[in-house]
Design a protein around this motif. Sequence first.
Motif, PDB file in Angstrom:
ATOM      1  N   CYS A 198       0.827  -1.197   0.000  1.00 22.86           N
ATOM      2  CA  CYS A 198       0.000   0.000   0.000  1.00 22.86           C
ATOM      3  C   CYS A 198       0.862   1.248   0.000  1.00 22.86           C
ATOM      4  O   CYS A 198       0.377   2.335  -0.260  1.00 22.86           O
ATOM      5  N   GLY A 199       2.131   1.108   0.347  1.00 24.07           N
ATOM      6  CA  GLY A 199       2.959   2.292   0.471  1.00 24.07           C
ATOM      7  C   GLY A 199       3.476   2.823  -0.848  1.00 24.07           C
ATOM      8  O   GLY A 199       4.014   3.914  -0.885  1.00 24.07           O
ATOM      9  N   SER A 200       3.329   2.104  -1.935  1.00 28.40           N
ATOM     10  CA  SER A 200       3.870   2.608  -3.196  1.00 28.40           C
ATOM     11  C   SER A 200       3.247   1.881  -4.369  1.00 28.40           C
ATOM     12  O   SER A 200       2.600   0.858  -4.224  1.00 28.40           O
ATOM     13  N   ASN A 201       3.464   2.461  -5.550  1.00 29.40           N
ATOM     14  CA  ASN A 201       3.043   1.847  -6.804  1.00 29.40           C
ATOM     15  C   ASN A 201       4.319   1.480  -7.545  1.00 29.40           C
ATOM     16  O   ASN A 201       5.034   2.349  -8.021  1.00 29.40           O
ATOM     17  N   THR A 202       4.614   0.188  -7.639  1.00 25.07           N
ATOM     18  CA  THR A 202       5.904  -0.277  -8.159  1.00 25.07           C
ATOM     19  C   THR A 202       5.717  -1.147  -9.391  1.00 25.07           C
ATOM     20  O   THR A 202       4.836  -2.008  -9.428  1.00 25.07           O
ATOM     21  N   SER A 203       6.555  -0.928 -10.395  1.00 26.71           N
ATOM     22  CA  SER A 203       6.493  -1.708 -11.624  1.00 26.71           C
ATOM     23  C   SER A 203       7.898  -1.926 -12.175  1.00 26.71           C
ATOM     24  O   SER A 203       8.828  -1.187 -11.861  1.00 26.71           O
TER      25      SER A 203
END
Length: 212
Positions: free
Chosen positions: A16-21
């Motif tokens: 929930c702490g980040s949007n990672t790809s």
Amino acid sequence: MKKYLILLAAIILSGCGSNTSIVSSWRDPKITVAQEHFKKVLVVVLVKDEASRRTAENRIAASNEIFKTSYQYLNESTSQLTKEQKLKILQDENFDGVITMRLVSTEKETNYVPGTYTGMYYGGFDGMYTNVYGYGFGNWYGMYSPSFYDPGYYQETTSYMVETNIFSLKENKLIWTGTTKSEYVTDLGQTVDAIMQAVVAEMRKDGSLPPK
């Protein structure tokens, strides 16, 4: 540099702490992570701040018992040793793999979030002006919703690019590398989790790891 690892660790397993790809990745075409059957893997987070390094390494090590934090083996007491001497320590401790992570860069982006407008609308009756006459003021007033405008604004976001490498000590070579991009970083541990999840998903996709 301390802030960089707080950001970095705020980047490793889609929390929930980040949007990672995944941005890019490469693997050795002749060998896969699965083929190595790693039994003991050293986790190295390449930052100067010791507290941040330990936070990130502990997070990864907690995810699987084969992962061991590097600060237990490579620390101030070994800082003056040669590369060969450090490798011998790892060999003596029966390590067969190494995972390294480092913050490659940060990028700031400014985006405009448009405003919203809500106009008047009529309500409270079966139809427009149907049986309006005869109603008191309270009923008439209730037909209207006040209009309002929520102005737009500029929002600045920071993206963190982290490089993850996997080395085989048996082969003495890099066998997988990938770069992830993380946005909306608010929590170090969750971002570390997000990066690792993205890395594992990519390795399953490219055949480095077997599918679930």
